[in-house]
Design a protein around this motif. Structure first.
Motif, mmCIF file in Angstrom:
data_model
loop_
_atom_site.group_PDB
_atom_site.id
_atom_site.type_symbol
_atom_site.label_atom_id
_atom_site.label_comp_id
_atom_site.label_asym_id
_atom_site.label_seq_id
_atom_site.Cartn_x
_atom_site.Cartn_y
_atom_site.Cartn_z
ATOM 1 N N VAL A 2 -23.397 56.941 -17.414
ATOM 2 C CA VAL A 2 -24.692 56.369 -18.104
ATOM 3 C C VAL A 2 -24.435 55.523 -19.024
ATOM 4 C CG1 VAL A 2 -26.378 57.531 -19.572
ATOM 5 C CG2 VAL A 2 -25.823 58.887 -17.742
ATOM 6 N N TYR A 3 -25.087 54.444 -18.965
ATOM 7 C CA TYR A 3 -25.141 53.254 -20.112
ATOM 8 C C TYR A 3 -26.178 53.390 -20.974
ATOM 9 C CZ TYR A 3 -21.298 51.681 -17.093
ATOM 10 O OH TYR A 3 -20.170 51.607 -16.285
ATOM 11 N N GLN A 12 -34.149 42.050 -22.381
ATOM 12 C CA GLN A 12 -33.409 40.960 -21.757
ATOM 13 C C GLN A 12 -33.256 41.351 -20.174
ATOM 14 O OE1 GLN A 12 -30.220 40.940 -24.373
ATOM 15 N NE2 GLN A 12 -30.916 39.229 -25.710
ATOM 16 N N LEU A 13 -32.955 42.362 -19.747
ATOM 17 C CA LEU A 13 -32.586 42.943 -18.574
ATOM 18 C C LEU A 13 -33.429 42.664 -17.679
ATOM 19 C CD1 LEU A 13 -30.377 43.916 -16.486
ATOM 20 C CD2 LEU A 13 -31.262 46.276 -17.342
ATOM 21 N N GLU A 14 -34.770 43.196 -18.367
ATOM 22 C CA GLU A 14 -36.133 43.029 -17.663
ATOM 23 C C GLU A 14 -36.664 41.582 -17.529
ATOM 24 O OE1 GLU A 14 -39.976 45.465 -16.764
ATOM 25 O OE2 GLU A 14 -39.197 45.867 -18.690
ATOM 26 N N VAL A 39 -40.207 44.195 -3.081
ATOM 27 C CA VAL A 39 -38.839 44.568 -3.057
ATOM 28 C C VAL A 39 -38.334 45.624 -3.380
ATOM 29 C CG1 VAL A 39 -38.566 41.791 -3.746
ATOM 30 C CG2 VAL A 39 -38.354 43.525 -5.632
ATOM 31 N N ASP A 40 -39.236 46.694 -3.362
ATOM 32 C CA ASP A 40 -38.745 48.224 -3.760
ATOM 33 C C ASP A 40 -37.762 48.124 -4.975
ATOM 34 O OD1 ASP A 40 -38.765 50.883 -3.271
ATOM 35 O OD2 ASP A 40 -37.162 50.981 -1.836
ATOM 36 N N LEU A 41 -37.993 47.718 -5.899
ATOM 37 C CA LEU A 41 -37.009 47.865 -7.024
ATOM 38 C C LEU A 41 -37.865 48.418 -8.379
ATOM 39 C CD1 LEU A 41 -34.471 46.431 -8.083
ATOM 40 C CD2 LEU A 41 -35.455 44.559 -8.664
ATOM 41 N N ARG A 47 -35.128 52.981 -14.387
ATOM 42 C CA ARG A 47 -33.467 53.365 -14.117
ATOM 43 C C ARG A 47 -33.117 54.100 -15.277
ATOM 44 N NH1 ARG A 47 -33.729 48.344 -11.827
ATOM 45 N NH2 ARG A 47 -32.509 47.657 -13.482
ATOM 46 N N HIS A 48 -33.383 53.677 -16.371
ATOM 47 C CA HIS A 48 -32.435 54.130 -17.719
ATOM 48 C C HIS A 48 -32.835 55.607 -17.902
ATOM 49 C CE1 HIS A 48 -31.807 53.749 -22.409
ATOM 50 N NE2 HIS A 48 -30.668 53.756 -21.616
#
Length: 74
Positions: A2-3, A12-14, A39-41, A47-48
């Protein structure tokens, strides 16, 4: 594993994920939500959250680690 990331890093990741969706879909890109389903994401926030749930379940399985969870969860 786990991060943990802060809100700025999550945003930023988004942003990177949004850009990647635009590149992958090209002219077929209409909006971010549609791109995610195409894209099934999942979103980084989804995710977090899933990582937190997985970690919590792991803590519940180990009697020596249960003290790390809030008492109202047990």
């Amino acid at each position: 594993m786990v991060y943990f990331i802060n809100c700025t890093q999550q945003q930023q990741l988004e942003n990177v994920q949004k850009r990647a969706c635009r590149i992958i879909l090209g002219p077929a890109y209409t909006d971010y939500d549609h791109a995610l389903s195409t894209v099934d994401l999942p979103t980084p926030a989804t995710r977090h959250q899933a990582a937190f749930v997985k970690m919590g379940r792991g803590l519940l399985r180990h009697s020596r680690l249960r003290h790390l969870l809030p008492p109202d969860i047990l």
